[in-house]
Design a protein around this motif. Structure first.
Motif, mmCIF file in Angstrom:
data_model
loop_
_atom_site.group_PDB
_atom_site.id
_atom_site.type_symbol
_atom_site.label_atom_id
_atom_site.label_comp_id
_atom_site.label_asym_id
_atom_site.label_seq_id
_atom_site.Cartn_x
_atom_site.Cartn_y
_atom_site.Cartn_z
ATOM 1 N N THR A 1 -11.716 32.217 -18.957
ATOM 2 C CA THR A 1 -12.752 31.879 -17.986
ATOM 3 C C THR A 1 -12.324 30.784 -17.013
ATOM 4 O OG1 THR A 1 -14.394 32.416 -19.687
ATOM 5 C CG2 THR A 1 -15.188 31.252 -17.735
ATOM 6 N N TYR A 2 -11.568 29.810 -17.513
ATOM 7 C CA TYR A 2 -11.245 28.641 -16.683
ATOM 8 C C TYR A 2 -9.738 28.408 -16.511
ATOM 9 C CZ TYR A 2 -16.172 27.633 -17.405
ATOM 10 O OH TYR A 2 -17.543 27.713 -17.441
ATOM 11 N N ASN A 3 -8.913 29.383 -16.934
ATOM 12 C CA ASN A 3 -7.452 29.286 -16.776
ATOM 13 C C ASN A 3 -6.844 28.120 -17.545
ATOM 14 O OD1 ASN A 3 -7.759 31.386 -14.822
ATOM 15 N ND2 ASN A 3 -8.212 29.832 -13.263
ATOM 16 N N MET A 4 -7.510 27.678 -18.609
ATOM 17 C CA MET A 4 -7.046 26.517 -19.368
ATOM 18 C C MET A 4 -6.254 26.938 -20.596
ATOM 19 S SD MET A 4 -10.452 24.142 -19.563
ATOM 20 C CE MET A 4 -11.270 23.478 -18.118
ATOM 21 N N THR A 5 -5.207 26.189 -20.894
ATOM 22 C CA THR A 5 -4.556 26.312 -22.185
ATOM 23 C C THR A 5 -4.990 25.132 -23.047
ATOM 24 O OG1 THR A 5 -2.457 26.526 -23.364
ATOM 25 C CG2 THR A 5 -2.472 25.032 -21.464
ATOM 26 N N SER B 1 -4.128 15.204 -14.347
ATOM 27 C CA SER B 1 -5.374 15.445 -13.619
ATOM 28 C C SER B 1 -5.407 14.774 -12.253
ATOM 29 C CB SER B 1 -6.573 14.969 -14.447
ATOM 30 O OG SER B 1 -6.600 15.618 -15.697
ATOM 31 N N SER B 2 -4.341 14.046 -11.928
ATOM 32 C CA SER B 2 -4.355 13.318 -10.660
ATOM 33 C C SER B 2 -3.135 13.591 -9.785
ATOM 34 C CB SER B 2 -4.452 11.811 -10.919
ATOM 35 O OG SER B 2 -3.348 11.373 -11.712
ATOM 36 N N ASN B 3 -2.024 14.048 -10.393
ATOM 37 C CA ASN B 3 -0.778 14.260 -9.651
ATOM 38 C C ASN B 3 -0.766 15.669 -9.052
ATOM 39 O OD1 ASN B 3 2.065 14.942 -9.108
ATOM 40 N ND2 ASN B 3 2.483 12.939 -10.024
ATOM 41 N N LYS B 4 -0.558 15.755 -7.736
ATOM 42 C CA LYS B 4 -0.599 17.045 -7.043
ATOM 43 C C LYS B 4 0.426 18.027 -7.590
ATOM 44 C CE LYS B 4 -0.833 18.994 -2.367
ATOM 45 N NZ LYS B 4 0.020 20.142 -2.659
ATOM 46 N N LYS B 5 1.584 17.509 -8.032
ATOM 47 C CA LYS B 5 2.627 18.389 -8.560
ATOM 48 C C LYS B 5 2.101 19.221 -9.727
ATOM 49 C CE LYS B 5 5.856 16.746 -11.295
ATOM 50 N NZ LYS B 5 7.073 16.100 -11.828
ATOM 51 N N TYR B 6 1.359 18.566 -10.596
ATOM 52 C CA TYR B 6 0.836 19.287 -11.769
ATOM 53 C C TYR B 6 -0.383 20.140 -11.408
ATOM 54 C CZ TYR B 6 3.876 15.996 -14.175
ATOM 55 O OH TYR B 6 4.959 15.274 -14.581
ATOM 56 N N PHE C 1 -5.586 22.510 -18.169
ATOM 57 C CA PHE C 1 -5.470 22.092 -19.574
ATOM 58 C C PHE C 1 -6.824 21.720 -20.167
ATOM 59 C CE2 PHE C 1 -1.219 21.411 -17.932
ATOM 60 C CZ PHE C 1 -0.417 21.841 -18.977
ATOM 61 N N LEU C 2 -7.009 22.122 -21.408
ATOM 62 C CA LEU C 2 -8.128 21.652 -22.239
ATOM 63 C C LEU C 2 -7.519 20.882 -23.407
ATOM 64 C CD1 LEU C 2 -10.987 21.511 -23.446
ATOM 65 C CD2 LEU C 2 -10.632 23.795 -24.379
ATOM 66 N N PHE C 3 -7.687 19.578 -23.401
ATOM 67 C CA PHE C 3 -7.180 18.752 -24.488
ATOM 68 C C PHE C 3 -8.282 18.576 -25.530
ATOM 69 C CE2 PHE C 3 -3.607 18.131 -21.954
ATOM 70 C CZ PHE C 3 -2.678 17.302 -22.562
ATOM 71 N N MET C 4 -7.981 18.927 -26.768
ATOM 72 C CA MET C 4 -8.923 18.804 -27.880
ATOM 73 C C MET C 4 -8.391 17.742 -28.837
ATOM 74 S SD MET C 4 -11.775 20.127 -29.320
ATOM 75 C CE MET C 4 -11.968 21.821 -28.738
ATOM 76 N N GLY D 1 -10.185 20.326 -12.706
ATOM 77 C CA GLY D 1 -10.281 21.575 -13.453
ATOM 78 C C GLY D 1 -9.767 21.445 -14.876
ATOM 79 N N ASN D 2 -9.287 20.248 -15.245
ATOM 80 C CA ASN D 2 -8.882 19.978 -16.624
ATOM 81 C C ASN D 2 -10.072 19.478 -17.411
ATOM 82 O OD1 ASN D 2 -6.155 20.654 -16.193
ATOM 83 N ND2 ASN D 2 -5.716 18.587 -15.402
#
Length: 579
Positions: free
Chosen positions: A36-40, A102-107, A120-123, A159-160
């Protein structure tokens, strides 16, 4: 908010996915986040360090994920991907790395192989272990980073997602938990259980129930608890060939309820009152009122009283009356235990947890036996236990006033000591007097108890020996509980429970002491004083009510309670109260 606190149902519990397969809840969350959100999902705990789900992605995508995490100083090199480094520093690096991602344009420009943006979804699991109330310098730094993350607009826009997950509620550093939205995963209800049971049947085709047990009953017995215990019973049945029994299901639910509530709730055995017949003039009004309450709960009627206080002398059937509601409404009954703990702050946390779990397990019946002994009953300016009593009182008062419980839950409390309950607490209850039985009730009470002890032999309550036995019990001031003990002893010694045995038991029983009798009368008086509805009095509408002398003495010429007479009689008895 892109940073949340996730509590409630453990993410290690089992559920079924869209393919009707049994899978851990955390896997469902991971799959949903990706689709749904393209997160790993990137998971972290002290036990295993950083963990990613490599099976969910292509080899190229897995390499890309690892490279990104390594560049952000989250894993790789000397990082502890297997929980082998200083935990506080590891958490700091993870939080700093997440802020960087979550802040660097490269990532933020990174994409999956199919062109979708990679997020990314950090749990962070067992968060109370990695982020308790700060004590060390590393914990302070981690706490500050978490606080910064919670308020970061860059994370919100990236989006993280960052999730603090915990199996124990209320132990994450308050500096962080107080600013995070708390998402509580609910436990599977009746309908969820029915669906899961069908998956279990497919998974374990040889699993079977004992005779008389079906899917609906299993779903009802296991509702509002984790699925893992139920799956374990099916697995055990599949391997051993032994049928799943209702006793096993109840035992599992007892364990689950205790674990979920940290021992503050107990699943009660309502089956013990299934065949109990409550008889007598003084219980007819309470039975009628509580039957209507049970019907209201069954129909989810919001006008059903939420909180009922059964007041009166000891051994008048208050507990059995309360549990009767659960049977008639077909809901589970939970005993509310004192949440007090020996550690400062723990009592408040456990009190809030207790009321939250109790509410989330609705529809249900809550039961507090001898509430004035089990819970603090009024606010106090004295702080003799570091605020523990005040915290319990506050949590209980809040739950009693919670309008969302209307039609979903009834809390019934009993007490012999109405005078020990503060005004704020009393104002939240409907008080229902349950008075001592009158003399004409005793043959019926004897017959009911004898039937329960020896169902094979019915007693004719019109037998003269039963009437005499009733008079003897009454004159000895013995209540149903003592009568039961006397009849059980007679059955044991004389090997039968015929009318002559019952008469022998009455004559053999020791009388209640005079002071205890006066205390019981005082309890009844207090119940009458606190009752705010004449329709709940046992003699209203019954012109043939056989008033005992202690009730006659407080009535006026119209048969109504005379407040002055009642106060006068209570003042006379007050010095003798020992309940």
């Amino acid at each position: 908010m892109a940073v949340t606190l996730l509590t409630g149902r453990p993410i290690y519990d089992l559920d079924s996915n869209h393919n009707m397969e049994i899978t851990p809840v955390v896997r469902e969350i991971s799959d949903y986040a990706y689709q749904t959100y393209n997160m790993t999902m990137v998971r972290y705990s002290l036990a295993y360090g950083i963990k990613i789900n490599e099976k969910a992605h292509s080899a190229d995508d897995v390499k890309k994920i690892k490279d990104i995490l390594s560049q952000a100083n989250i894993m790789g090199g000397n990082k502890c991907n297997s929980g082998k480094c200083e935990a506080g520093q590891e958490l700091i690096d993870i939080l700093k790395g997440f802020l960087l991602l979550s802040s660097n344009k490269k990532y933020l420009d990174m994409k999956w192989d199919d062109g979708r943006p990679l997020r990314f979804l950090f749990m962070l699991e067992f968060s109370s272990d990695i982020l308790p109330e700060s004590t060390s310098i590393n914990q302070l730094i981690a706490s500050e980073l978490s606080y910064i993350a919670a308020h970061s607009t860059e994370i919100r826009d990236s989006g993280n997602y960052l999730v603090f997950n915990d199996v124990v509620e209320g132990r994450v550093d308050p500096k962080v938990s107080n600013v995070l939205p708390n998402i509580s995963i609910r436990y599977p209800d009746y309908e969820d259980k029915l669906e899961f049971i069908q998956i279990l049947h497919n998974r374990y085709p040889h699993a079977k129930y004992e005779n008389g047990l079906n899917d609906k009953q299993v779903a009802n017995l296991s509702s509002n608890t984790p699925n893992r215990g139920l799956e374990g019973l099916f697995l055990g049945c599949e391997r051993t060939g032994n049928a799943i029994t209702s006793a096993q299901l109840i035992e599992q639910k007892v364990k689950d309820v205790s674990a979920i509530s940290e021992g503050t709730l107990t699943l009660l055995d309502i089956g013990r009152v299934q065949n109990v017949e409550l008889v007598g003039t003084t219980v007819e009004v309470p039975k009628t009122f509580l039957t209507k309450c049970a019907l209201g709960l069954r129909e989810k009627n919001k006008l059903t009283p939420m909180n009922i206080l059964l007041l009166g002398a000891p051994s008048t059937g208050k507990t059995d009356l309360a549990l009767m509601i659960a049977i008639l409404a077909n809901v589970p009954a939970y005993g509310l235990n004192s949440p007090k703990a020996g550690i400062v702050g723990e009592t408040e946390r456990r009190a809030k947890l207790q009321m939250k779990i109790f509410k989330n397990m609705s529809p249900n019946l809550g039961f507090i036996d001898e509430i004035s002994e089990a819970f603090p009953m009024e606010r106090s300016d004295n702080n003799l236990d570091s605020g523990a009593s005040a915290a319990v009182t506050a949590a209980l008062l809040e739950s009693l006033s919670d309008k969302s419980r209307e039609g979903n839950s009834i809390l019934v409390a009993t007490s012999n000591c109405g005078w020990r309950i503060g005004g704020a607490m009393l104002s939240r209850f409907d008080v229902l007097p349950v008075l001592m039985p009158v003399i004409t009730d005793f043959p019926m009470i004897i017959g009911s108890i004898a039937k329960n002890i020896n169902p094979e032999r019915l007693i004719d309550i019109s037998d003269e020996r039963i009437k005499v036995a009733g008079e003897v019990f009454y004159n000895k001031n013995l209540m149903p509980r003592q009568i039961r003990s006397a009849l059980k002893l007679a059955m044991s010694l004389r090997k039968s429970l015929m009318p002559e045995d019952i008469l022998w038991a009455a004559k053999d029983a020791s009388p209640l002491d005079h002071i205890s009798r006066l205390s019981s009368i005082y309890s009844d008086y207090y119940a009458l004083q606190l009752c705010k509805s004449n329709s709940l009095l046992p003699w209203v509408g019954n012109p043939n009510f056989p008033f005992p002398e202690y009730i006659k003495s407080i009535l006026d010429s119209n048969g109504d309670i005379d407040a002055e007479k009642l106060n006068s009689e209570m003042n006379k008895l007050k010095p003798y109260v020992n309940i």
